[in-house]
Design a protein around this motif. Structure first.
Motif, PDB file in Angstrom:
ATOM      1  N   SER A 129       0.775  -1.125  -0.093  1.00  0.00           N
ATOM      2  CA  SER A 129       0.004  -0.122   0.079  1.00  0.00           C
ATOM      3  C   SER A 129       0.901   1.134  -0.039  1.00  0.00           C
ATOM      4  CB  SER A 129      -0.927  -0.088   0.947  1.00  0.00           C
ATOM      5  OG  SER A 129      -1.850  -1.152   1.286  1.00  0.00           O
ATOM      6  N   ALA A 130       1.448   1.517  -1.172  1.00  0.00           N
ATOM      7  CA  ALA A 130       2.068   2.941  -1.516  1.00  0.00           C
ATOM      8  C   ALA A 130       1.846   3.237  -2.786  1.00  0.00           C
ATOM      9  CB  ALA A 130       3.614   2.696  -1.214  1.00  0.00           C
ATOM     10  N   ILE A 131       1.823   4.774  -2.828  1.00  0.00           N
ATOM     11  CA  ILE A 131       1.583   5.358  -4.144  1.00  0.00           C
ATOM     12  C   ILE A 131       2.642   6.452  -4.396  1.00  0.00           C
ATOM     13  CG2 ILE A 131       0.204   7.076  -3.037  1.00  0.00           C
ATOM     14  CD1 ILE A 131      -1.676   6.823  -5.686  1.00  0.00           C
ATOM     15  N   GLN A 132       2.874   6.442  -6.017  1.00  0.00           N
ATOM     16  CA  GLN A 132       3.702   7.498  -6.449  1.00  0.00           C
ATOM     17  C   GLN A 132       3.055   8.343  -7.355  1.00  0.00           C
ATOM     18  OE1 GLN A 132       7.834   7.093  -7.005  1.00  0.00           O
ATOM     19  NE2 GLN A 132       7.150   8.972  -6.663  1.00  0.00           N
ATOM     20  N   ASP A 133       3.089   9.808  -6.932  1.00  0.00           N
ATOM     21  CA  ASP A 133       2.698  10.673  -7.556  1.00  0.00           C
ATOM     22  C   ASP A 133       3.599  11.528  -8.144  1.00  0.00           C
ATOM     23  OD1 ASP A 133      -0.072   9.898  -6.222  1.00  0.00           O
ATOM     24  OD2 ASP A 133       0.933  10.810  -4.613  1.00  0.00           O
ATOM     25  N   VAL A 134       3.075  12.824  -8.895  1.00  0.00           N
ATOM     26  CA  VAL A 134       3.952  13.774  -9.172  1.00  0.00           C
ATOM     27  C   VAL A 134       3.051  14.796  -8.800  1.00  0.00           C
ATOM     28  CG1 VAL A 134       4.688  15.125 -11.159  1.00  0.00           C
ATOM     29  CG2 VAL A 134       5.043  12.897 -11.422  1.00  0.00           C
ATOM     30  N   ALA A 135       3.456  15.912  -7.862  1.00  0.00           N
ATOM     31  CA  ALA A 135       2.608  16.893  -7.424  1.00  0.00           C
ATOM     32  C   ALA A 135       2.890  18.367  -8.057  1.00  0.00           C
ATOM     33  CB  ALA A 135       2.833  17.023  -5.888  1.00  0.00           C
ATOM     34  N   PHE A 136       1.787  19.188  -8.060  1.00  0.00           N
ATOM     35  CA  PHE A 136       2.103  20.428  -8.604  1.00  0.00           C
ATOM     36  C   PHE A 136       2.485  21.397  -7.699  1.00  0.00           C
ATOM     37  CE2 PHE A 136      -1.166  18.439 -10.961  1.00  0.00           C
ATOM     38  CZ  PHE A 136      -0.832  18.456 -12.701  1.00  0.00           C
ATOM     39  N   ALA A 137       3.335  22.348  -7.711  1.00  0.00           N
ATOM     40  CA  ALA A 137       3.620  23.426  -6.965  1.00  0.00           C
ATOM     41  C   ALA A 137       2.875  24.522  -7.117  1.00  0.00           C
ATOM     42  CB  ALA A 137       5.084  23.676  -7.031  1.00  0.00           C
ATOM     43  N   PHE A 138       1.524  24.659  -6.444  1.00  0.00           N
ATOM     44  CA  PHE A 138       0.534  25.673  -6.876  1.00  0.00           C
ATOM     45  C   PHE A 138       1.007  27.240  -6.502  1.00  0.00           C
ATOM     46  CE2 PHE A 138      -1.915  21.840  -6.708  1.00  0.00           C
ATOM     47  CZ  PHE A 138      -2.871  21.716  -8.047  1.00  0.00           C
ATOM     48  N   TYR A 139       2.103  27.096  -5.852  1.00  0.00           N
ATOM     49  CA  TYR A 139       2.442  28.525  -5.429  1.00  0.00           C
ATOM     50  C   TYR A 139       3.183  29.074  -6.677  1.00  0.00           C
ATOM     51  CZ  TYR A 139       6.132  25.610  -4.148  1.00  0.00           C
ATOM     52  OH  TYR A 139       7.339  24.716  -3.954  1.00  0.00           O
ATOM     53  N   THR A 140       3.738  28.541  -7.720  1.00  0.00           N
ATOM     54  CA  THR A 140       4.546  28.872  -8.654  1.00  0.00           C
ATOM     55  C   THR A 140       3.559  29.825  -9.686  1.00  0.00           C
ATOM     56  OG1 THR A 140       4.196  27.247  -9.967  1.00  0.00           O
ATOM     57  CG2 THR A 140       5.949  27.354  -8.710  1.00  0.00           C
ATOM     58  N   ASP A 141       4.267  30.545 -10.199  1.00  0.00           N
ATOM     59  CA  ASP A 141       3.189  31.477 -11.200  1.00  0.00           C
ATOM     60  C   ASP A 141       2.494  30.660 -12.337  1.00  0.00           C
ATOM     61  OD1 ASP A 141       3.801  33.851 -10.157  1.00  0.00           O
ATOM     62  OD2 ASP A 141       5.561  34.356 -11.315  1.00  0.00           O
ATOM     63  N   GLN A 142       3.288  29.605 -12.663  1.00  0.00           N
ATOM     64  CA  GLN A 142       2.901  28.505 -13.795  1.00  0.00           C
ATOM     65  C   GLN A 142       1.457  28.137 -13.180  1.00  0.00           C
ATOM     66  OE1 GLN A 142       5.322  25.377 -14.713  1.00  0.00           O
ATOM     67  NE2 GLN A 142       4.526  25.465 -16.591  1.00  0.00           N
ATOM     68  N   TRP A 143       1.201  27.495 -12.042  1.00  0.00           N
ATOM     69  CA  TRP A 143      -0.103  26.782 -11.737  1.00  0.00           C
ATOM     70  C   TRP A 143      -0.895  27.849 -10.709  1.00  0.00           C
ATOM     71  CZ3 TRP A 143       0.483  23.367 -15.039  1.00  0.00           C
ATOM     72  CH2 TRP A 143       1.569  22.700 -15.119  1.00  0.00           C
ATOM     73  N   LYS A 144      -0.484  28.991 -10.446  1.00  0.00           N
ATOM     74  CA  LYS A 144      -1.357  29.894  -9.409  1.00  0.00           C
ATOM     75  C   LYS A 144      -2.854  29.917  -9.771  1.00  0.00           C
ATOM     76  CE  LYS A 144       1.259  32.928  -6.821  1.00  0.00           C
ATOM     77  NZ  LYS A 144       2.112  34.132  -6.995  1.00  0.00           N
ATOM     78  N   SER A 145      -3.045  30.190 -11.133  1.00  0.00           N
ATOM     79  CA  SER A 145      -4.454  30.480 -11.411  1.00  0.00           C
ATOM     80  C   SER A 145      -4.741  29.667 -12.531  1.00  0.00           C
ATOM     81  CB  SER A 145      -4.711  31.881 -11.751  1.00  0.00           C
ATOM     82  OG  SER A 145      -3.649  32.406 -12.583  1.00  0.00           O
ATOM     83  N   ILE A 146      -4.297  28.304 -12.199  1.00  0.00           N
ATOM     84  CA  ILE A 146      -4.461  27.322 -13.333  1.00  0.00           C
ATOM     85  C   ILE A 146      -5.849  26.987 -13.625  1.00  0.00           C
ATOM     86  CG2 ILE A 146      -3.890  25.255 -12.390  1.00  0.00           C
ATOM     87  CD1 ILE A 146      -2.497  26.224 -15.840  1.00  0.00           C
ATOM     88  N   ASP A 147      -6.573  26.730 -14.870  1.00  0.00           N
ATOM     89  CA  ASP A 147      -7.399  25.998 -14.983  1.00  0.00           C
ATOM     90  C   ASP A 147      -7.459  24.332 -14.877  1.00  0.00           C
ATOM     91  OD1 ASP A 147      -9.820  24.679 -16.084  1.00  0.00           O
ATOM     92  OD2 ASP A 147     -10.313  26.394 -17.766  1.00  0.00           O
ATOM     93  N   PRO A 148      -8.357  24.044 -13.812  1.00  0.00           N
ATOM     94  CA  PRO A 148      -8.078  22.405 -13.771  1.00  0.00           C
ATOM     95  C   PRO A 148      -7.983  21.598 -14.973  1.00  0.00           C
ATOM     96  CG  PRO A 148      -9.493  23.390 -12.253  1.00  0.00           C
ATOM     97  CD  PRO A 148      -9.204  24.257 -13.312  1.00  0.00           C
TER      98      PRO A 148
END
Lengths: 545, 308
Positions: A298-317
């Protein structure tokens, strides 16, 4: 040379057994059937480990190595049934609560520590009070934070005000009560972890020295610890628990490289290897035949977004969903990762209570056409370039490159790996919120309840939420779930909360973990595994010589 | 002579301080917080982190950390690992293992290296010489870890003469294979150095004189020739002892020898400053002393070399 020899073993176990006699002198692979011969109940095992980082104290093992040794020496109140994740009593007669806040623990009478001291309610309460205290520097002390009075022994700053948590009360020798700060309906599930083990009186006289020569209440008794070399434990014949050892003892042998361990496994100097080295992943199944172990845990590998960056700050899901859909998980797990992972379809790993397949839905299915469309609809990826941060001291590069390739091929968005020299440096960037775009993230279960995978990672204020993800709907449902009176309610509410994650992805779930391990010819039958990805050593049987 | 030794010993002090300072700075520059890394993937506990940082003095400015460390060191205290063990205990366990390994490697390289070198030097230009040159070239050009895996596959996995990894690091016989791998590179250098000086000196005047005097060949080669030819070789061997101990990291990894190399590797990767600096400090001292002994040996080998 290895390749040529390997080819012989492809046809499986029976051929292996026959071929072994045909090529004498080849010591390494002379295996026979897994259940040939008789079981020696006193036979001993040699298993791989590395030097535990800390003294062997219950709350002091964050790494699996120290944890594995502790697990053999101690028995806790409860443990988990492999596969289902349900709890089952070990030292506890019962662990009950009517309101999820006040818990009563009753112990089975007659249990003894290896030094003859009885295991009582006090052994637990003293152990927990000591372990939670900041002065005692226990790595896992935060596990006690649910208990009332935790802040007195573990204040955010300064010296502890007390050395006892007010929430713990001894009622009798076999009964004690726990008062929690607030409701935790799955508190009994947490109790299966090693931090909750009891300690004998003798411990408190000199905890440091005791950490070198631990005395537990478990199926095995401590024998010796040659630092950097091996730890030896022997079966404890006076053990009262249901999980008696089916072998005579275990030697935990220290290996610094997986390659050295693998070579020793092939020549039967080692009976179990924790992880096949990357260099042998392509051929270990041929090398070992039916002694090869692939075990999902029971373990999972993800890639997470850094939502504080300009790139993802106001991103459309939609863009995030598109990126996730651009990854061909099936092909990558099969080829790049040699089948050692299983594509993920939800945010919670398999085998956990409350696991629901496909909660990630469309986002976790590979569809390059739709991926492109989603990204376009969402206004595209700012800068048209993403990067995935990972630590280079572990074998992440290959899959990060593969994921990037997949994204690039499907969508045309530029994707590169952003390697940090080691795990510390990687963590440092995450903590200082300096991740440029995305980062590798993962979670191994602490206890088999879905809350463990959701509460600690995706709540706006959760400690494990390093990407600054915010989702009001999720927060509300999680708060409600935490206030529930029963486990079922909590699990259900968390399942609902999990569904909100699919709408605005906090991370891209990639795959569930599986261990690729192996066992020697001395082991009788296949080694049984628990949910944490570790073998259940008490159940391993050894062949008679 | 006595003054020379005293001066050399005094020179060690600045070298010693300089190296420890450098290593201290380098460890500090490594990215990431070693205390937080103890928690791995999971979130660290800020209260406990603060307590631990204070305990290990990591909350102090760097110069203060360094002076504290040096002050402890002069009292013979090497500090504690994050796991709460004494670094001195750790070194007491691992150094003997590596010293043993280095010794095995050293003996192999001296005996084999000089023998090969002498034979090649005396037969310069002949087939023996060419064979030695090709052999040593081969050894020099193959990286140690490749050689290690080849030896392991051939002698352990295929032939089954030994176990693939060292089962008991205390056992000398088990250290022969890793020792041979560790010493192989230096062996090649020793053979080549010896060969060159021997082939030069064999044509010198004193050799002709010795020959004319009718001395037995054993004495000519063993005393006259070898003694004069060994000066550069001894220089190399001296510095090599330190290199062997540091270079054991790779070999120890391949053969799972639990020596100082493994400890150093672990300490560096976990950012344990105290352990890293402690081990390297001892290695520096080993280097300094071996080079002093080498310098003193010159006088024994060549009486014309005198120290004021």
């Amino acid at each position: 040379m290895r390749g040529a020899k390997s080819a012989k073993w492809v046809t499986g176990a029976i051929v292996v057994a026959m071929a072994a006699t045909a090529c004498g002198g080849d010591k390494s692979d002379s295996g026979s059937g897994l259940t040939d011969g008789k079981v020696d109940p006193n036979g001993t095992l040699v298993v791989q480990t590395s030097e535990p980082q800390n003294p062997l104290q219950p709350a002091n093992a964050k790494e699996s190595q120290g944890h594995r040794v502790l697990k053999s020496l101690f028995s806790g109140l409860v443990t988990y049934e492999p596969g289902t994740g349900k709890i089952k009593n070990i030292n506890a007669e019962s662990v009950t609560s009517s309101d999820a806040k006040h818990w009563t623990v009753k112990l089975k009478p007659g249990w003894k520590f290896h030094n003859g001291e009885p295991v009582t309610a006090k052994s637990y309460v003293d152990s927990w009070n000591w372990s939670a205290n900041t002065k005692n520097n226990q790595i896992n002390s935060q596990w006690f934070s649910d208990i009332e009075g935790y802040d007195d022994v573990h204040p955010a700053e300064g010296d502890p005000k007390s050395d006892k948590m007010s929430g713990l009360k001894v009622v009798s020798d076999t009964e004690f009560t726990i008062a929690l700060k607030s409701k935790v309906s799955y508190f009994n599930y947490k109790l299966g972890y090693s931090v909750w083990y009891p300690l004998p009186d003798a411990f408190f006289k000199n905890p440091k020295e005791y950490g070198q020569k631990p005395v537990g209440n478990g199926p095995y008794k401590f024998e010796s610890w040659d630092h950097n070399d091996k730890i030896v434990v022997k079966r404890f014949d006076g053990y009262q628990g249901p999980d008696k050892a089916k072998n005579g003892g275990i030697t935990f042998k220290n290996y610094t490289t997986a390659d050295a361990a693998y070579n020793d496994l092939r020549s039967n100097n080692l009976d179990w290897i924790e992880q096949i080295p990357d260099t042998s992943l392509t051929n270990y199944k041929q090398d070992l035949g039916d002694r090869a172990i692939t075990n999902e845990y029971s373990a999972i590998q993800d890639v997470a977004f850094a939502f504080y960056t300009d790139q993802w700050k106001s991103i459309d899901p939609k863009v995030l969903t598109g990126l996730s859909m651009a990854i061909d998980r099936d092909t990558i797990t099969k080829t790049t990762l040699h089948g050692s992972r299983v594509p993920a379809t939800s945010f919670v790993a398999k085998g956990v209570i409350g696991y629901q397949a496909n909660s990630c839905g469309e986002a976790c299915t590979f569809n390059p056409e739709k991926a492109k469309q989603y990204i376009k609809d969402g206004g595209g990826v700012p800068g048209n370039k993403i990067s995935i941060q990972y630590n280079a001291d572990q074998p992440h590069k290959t899959w990060v490159d593969a994921v990037c390739n997949s994204i690039r091929k499907s969508t045309g968005i530029e994707c590169v790996g952003d390697s940090k020299p080691n795990f510390k440096a990687d963590l440092d960037q995450r903590e200082k919120k300096q991740v440029k775009s995305m980062y590798r993230s993962g979670w191994v279960l602490d206890y088999p309840v879905n809350a463990n995978f959701l509460r600690d990672l995706y709540g706006s204020k959760a400690d494990g939420n390093q990407g600054a993800y915010e989702n009001k709907e999720f927060d509300e449902l999680a708060a409600k779930a935490d206030q529930a009176n029963t486990l079922d309610e909590t699990v259900k509410l968390y399942q609902e909360a999990e569904k909100t994650l699919a709408k605005k992805l906090p991370v891209i779930p990639l795959w569930y973990y599986a261990t690729n391990a192996g066992q020697s010819t001395k082991v009788y039958g296949k080694m049984p595994y628990g949910q944490d990805g570790d073998p259940i050593l008490t159940d391993v049987q050894v062949k008679q010589k | 002579m006595g003054r020379y030794v005293a001066r050399r010993l005094l020179q060690m002090i600045p070298v010693f301080i300089g190296t420890t300072l450098l290593i201290f700075l380098m460890v500090h520059v490594l990215p990431g917080d070693p205390i937080k890394a103890l928690w791995g993937d999971k979130a660290a506990d800020p209260a406990q982190v603060a307590v631990l940082r204070h305990k290990f003095g990591l909350d102090l400015p760097l110069w203060q950390q360094y002076t504290n460390y040096m002050a402890d060191l002069f009292q013979g205290k090497f500090g504690e690992t994050f796991g709460g063990r004494q670094v001195s205990d750790l070194m007491a366990e691992s150094f003997p293992v590596t010293i043993r390994l280095a010794l095995v490697a050293f003996v192999i390289e001296v005996v084999l290296g000089i023998t090969l070198g002498v034979f090649a030097g005396l037969k310069a230009g002949k087939a023996v010489d060419t064979a030695v040159l090709i052999f040593t070239l081969l050894v020099i050009s193959v990286p140690v870890f490749v050689l290690g895996y080849i030896f392991q596959t051939v002698f352990a996995t295929e032939l089954g003469w030994v176990t693939p990894s060292v089962q008991d690091s205390e056992d000398f016989t088990q250290l022969i294979l890793p020792g041979a791998v560790l010493g192989s590179l230096s062996l090649a250098y020793v053979a080549r150095l010896t060969r060159t000086t021997i082939s030069e000196n064999v044509r010198s005047d004193y050799m002709r004189t010795a020959l004319a005097k009718g001395l037995p060949r054993r004495r000519i080669v063993g005393v006259h020739l070898l003694r004069n030819s060994l000066i550069p070789v001894v220089t190399f061997l001296g510095t090599d002892i330190g290199a062997l101990m540091g270079g054991a990291i790779v070999t120890e990894g391949i053969f799972n020898v639990q020596g100082i190399g493994q400890q150093l590797y672990r300490a560096v990767s976990q950012g344990e400053g105290t352990t890293t600096v402690g081990i390297v400090t001892v290695l520096v001292i080993v280097f300094l002393f071996t080079s002093l002994i080498v310098d003193l040996l010159y006088a024994v080998l060549d009486p014309r070399i005198r120290y004021a």
